[in-house]
Write an enzyme that holds these catalytic residues in place. Structure first.
Site, short mmCIF file in Angstrom:
data_model
loop_
_atom_site.label_atom_id
_atom_site.label_comp_id
_atom_site.label_asym_id
_atom_site.label_seq_id
_atom_site.Cartn_x
_atom_site.Cartn_y
_atom_site.Cartn_z
CG ASP A 320 -2.21 0.78 1.02
OD1 ASP A 320 -2.39 1.29 -0.09
OD2 ASP A 320 -3.02 0.88 1.96
CE LYS A 369 -6.40 2.66 0.40
NZ LYS A 369 -5.22 2.49 -0.39
CE LYS A 413 -6.74 10.20 0.35
NZ LYS A 413 -5.99 8.95 0.45
CE LYS A 484 -2.74 3.88 2.91
NZ LYS A 484 -2.51 4.62 1.82
P1 NAI Z 1 -8.19 2.98 -10.24
O1 NAI Z 1 -9.46 2.31 -9.83
O2 NAI Z 1 -8.25 4.24 -10.98
O3 NAI Z 1 -7.29 1.99 -11.08
C1 NAI Z 1 -7.25 0.62 -10.87
C2 NAI Z 1 -7.18 -0.07 -12.21
O4 NAI Z 1 -7.01 -1.46 -11.97
C3 NAI Z 1 -8.43 0.08 -13.05
O5 NAI Z 1 -8.09 0.56 -14.33
C4 NAI Z 1 -9.00 -1.33 -13.13
O6 NAI Z 1 -9.63 -1.60 -14.35
C5 NAI Z 1 -7.76 -2.16 -12.95
N1 NAI Z 1 -7.94 -3.52 -12.45
C6 NAI Z 1 -8.78 -4.00 -11.51
N2 NAI Z 1 -8.57 -5.31 -11.30
C7 NAI Z 1 -7.56 -5.66 -12.12
C8 NAI Z 1 -6.88 -6.88 -12.37
N3 NAI Z 1 -7.23 -8.01 -11.73
N4 NAI Z 1 -5.87 -6.88 -13.26
C9 NAI Z 1 -5.51 -5.75 -13.93
N5 NAI Z 1 -6.14 -4.58 -13.75
C10 NAI Z 1 -7.15 -4.54 -12.85
O7 NAI Z 1 -7.37 3.15 -8.86
P2 NAI Z 1 -6.08 4.05 -8.56
O8 NAI Z 1 -6.53 5.34 -8.00
O9 NAI Z 1 -5.19 4.04 -9.73
O10 NAI Z 1 -5.44 3.22 -7.35
C11 NAI Z 1 -4.92 1.95 -7.61
C12 NAI Z 1 -4.59 1.22 -6.33
O11 NAI Z 1 -3.61 1.94 -5.62
C13 NAI Z 1 -5.79 1.03 -5.39
O12 NAI Z 1 -5.76 -0.25 -4.84
C14 NAI Z 1 -5.52 2.03 -4.31
O13 NAI Z 1 -6.07 1.67 -3.07
C15 NAI Z 1 -4.00 2.01 -4.26
N6 NAI Z 1 -3.49 3.21 -3.63
C16 NAI Z 1 -3.64 4.44 -4.23
C17 NAI Z 1 -3.16 5.57 -3.61
C18 NAI Z 1 -3.28 6.91 -4.23
O14 NAI Z 1 -2.94 7.89 -3.59
N7 NAI Z 1 -3.70 7.03 -5.45
C19 NAI Z 1 -2.53 5.49 -2.29
C20 NAI Z 1 -2.43 4.16 -1.77
C21 NAI Z 1 -2.87 3.08 -2.44
#
Ligand code: NAI
Length: 528
Positions: A320, A369, A413, A484
């Site tokens: 994370d 989370k 956020k 994290k």
């Molecule tokens: P997002 O939802 O925009 O992107 C996630 C992507 O993963 C989507 O395009 C989705 O289609 C794809 N996806 C889902 N399951 C999949 C799989 N099995 N294989 C391949 N692709 C798959 O989310 P975002 O904002 O990009 O965040 C991504 C991750 O990072 C989340 O788990 C979030 O909790 C974690 N995270 C993000 C932080 C931030 O500040 N943006 C901070 C800490 C963690």
């Protein structure tokens, strides 16, 4: 004063290695009848790193998400020096938020009393992300949008920049991935139009596949990794999970508690249902000896996966990204407790409106989370029993975390925290923070740093004089600064305090560079 690079007087590196000898000063503590006996220890060690920074591909799982598309857009803008206009003027690309690219280390003080700093990246030969011949991105997504469309949907980067990036991004499409709706929120199902099928597997592997269990997915992922490496003439790849947060996988004896159980379960129709897609990527990376990092909170690195990685000496890290609210928490709590102030109540609220927020609106994914966010003060609290002393029980601050999905705020956020602490003579001190975290703009440079560090750690070796060179432990706790919930080797304390995490990484690399560790004693300024 900032200098671009430096040399250390009397130190001669070879063209092959940058290396140093140093004395590691430490202590051993023995408890005797409740009394601690501390013995200072001194160990001579040699440390070295290969001078050759390999052409590296970072393969993101979740490439088409907000983080993936933002990192790709930002990276390409930096690599091709693309500037863009906004109402407040012309903007030039940068890597702000990347500790490696945008922070400095202190080299020392000149005779005139001026401190001299050098870029963090000048300590060791890191892969250069500004050079497209040295660093590139690729990866998987369950959604088949091209990366330009993905960037548009993420709505993070300025639109004028998006237009300029279009020719660089619209021909890049994520590779199909493994999808299991049981691990993510039901609201993600509509995105899944780019998944690995038996037909695709046949195409990738050149033969009909047995689709019992989940071993076949691992084989396809490995083939995808090899193809990407070959097609792009890469010397090395790093795989990083930045796909949706999954729910925790159950840890079940006979299924995933050991390497043997895990490998057997992969071939079993029923047992393999407990192996999360993220763990399948980790297993594939371990088998290809590719560094794997988990950027989401779930327990991808179940005990069987860790055992497999350690035995194979394949690097793993996570969990994370520590980007916004938790980063503040691991600084603020450390500052309070190390000042002798006792945080007693921490309330953390978030609301966000991106797809990550939508996924986290489901209880099982929120729970993942909540766990990584909650544990971040544990070691800091445990470091000070003067404050937290209730005989016979472990006292902790009351600590609550709330995350809500509010579409309107998008990727911006909001994090609101209230820290109440006990101060002198039972007084109370309350600090309230409001933090607008541009989520993906904070996370993208951290993702890059994790990959650059993960790659670099694979080249870092240490030994006792004339002993065998050894890599650092495969469970990369050296990258805790970015996590994290840092993963650490068995029987190893978890360090969450951000300054300690940074000092660890900086001091290890200072040793390679031949600089003394930064003690901040500065006796030259304090003694006549
Ligand atoms: P997002 O939802 O925009 O992107 C996630 C992507 O993963 C989507 O395009 C989705 O289609 C794809 N996806 C889902 N399951 C999949 C799989 N099995 N294989 C391949 N692709 C798959 O989310 P975002 O904002 O990009 O965040 C991504 C991750 O990072 C989340 O788990 C979030 O909790 C974690 N995270 C993000 C932080 C931030 O500040 N943006 C901070 C800490 C963690």
């Amino acid at each position: 004063m900032l200098v671009d690079s430096f040399s250390v007087a009397g130190k001669a590196d070879t063209t092959e290695y940058k290396s140093s000898k140093f004395v590691y000063n430490n202590t051993e503590v023995e408890m005797k009848d409740g009394h601690a006996v501390v013995t200072p220890t001194h160990k001579e060690l040699e440390i070295r790193i290969s001078q050759h920074a390999p052409k590296t591909g970072l393969m993101l799982v979740g490439f088409g998400g907000s983080n993936g598309s933002t990192l790709l857009g930002g990276l390409l803008a930096n690599q091709h020096n693309i500037s863009w206009e906004r109402k407040d003027g012309v903007c030039n690309p940068n890597f702000f938020g990347s500790m490696i690219e945008s922070s400095t280390v202190r080299l020392g003080t000149t005779h005139a009393g001026e401190d001299v700093y050098a870029p963090f990246r000048s300590l060791v030969p890191f892969v250069d992300p500004k050079n497209p011949d040295q660093f590139m991105l690729g990866g998987w997504d369950i959604n088949n949008d091209n990366m330009y469309a993905a960037m548009q949907k993420a709505a993070v980067l300025d639109v004028t920049l998006q237009h300029k990036l279009r020719p660089y991004m619209e021909n890049i499409t994520p590779m199909p991935s493994v999808f299991d709706i049981n691990f993510v929120a039901a609201n993600q199902e509509d995105r899944a139009n780019n998944v690995i099928t038996a037909e695709y597997a046949k195409e990738m592997l050149g033969e009909e596949v047995d689709t019992t269990g989940r071993r076949w997915y691992v084989e396809v992922i490995k083939a995808q990794m090899r193809k990407f490496k070959e097609e792009n003439n890469l010397e090395k790849i790093v795989v990083l999970w930045t796909a949706n947060t999954e729910c925790f996988a159950p840890i079940i004896e006979g299924v995933n508690t050991t390497e043997a159980e895990l490998l057997a379960s992969l071939k079993d129709a029923e047992k393999s249902k407990h192996i999360a897609p993220s763990s399948l990527f980790a297993i594939a990376a371990i088998e290809e000896k590719v560094t794997f990092i988990n950027g989401s909170p779930q327990n991808t690195l179940v005990p069987g996966v860790i055992e497999y990685a350690v035995r194979n000496r394949s690097m793993i890290g996570g969990d994370d990204f520590k980007s916004g609210q938790t980063k503040m928490k691991s600084v603020l709590t450390d500052f309070l407790v190390s000042s002798g102030i006792k945080p007693t109540c921490i309330a953390s609220y978030n609301h966000l409106g991106n797809n990550d927020g939508l996924n986290l609106s489901s209880p099982a994914q929120f729970r993942s989370k909540e766990i990584t966010k909650a544990n971040v003060v544990d070691d800091i609290v445990a470091s000070n029993d003067i404050l937290y002393k209730r005989p016979g029980e472990i006292e902790k601050p009351d600590h609550c975390i709330v995350i809500k999905y509010l579409k309107y705020v998008g990727d911006s956020k909001r994090a609101m925290d209230e820290y109440t602490s006990e101060i002198f003579m039972r007084g109370k001190n309350t600090i309230v923070l409001h933090n607008t975290c541009e989520d993906s703009l904070l996370a993208a440079p951290i993702i890059m740093d994790m990959a650059l560090c993960g790659e670099m750690l694979g080249r870092l070796e240490i030994r006792e004089p004339n002993g065998e060179w050894e890599n650092f432990h495969p469970v990369m706790n050296t990258i805790s600064f970015f996590c994290k919930a840092p993963r650490v080797p068995d029987q190893t304390p978890i360090i969450n305090a951000l300054p300690a995490q940074r000092a660890c990484l900086e001091n290890i690399l200072r040793c390679v560079a031949g600089l003394p560790i930064e003690t901040n004693m500065r006796l030259e300024n304090r003694v006549m």
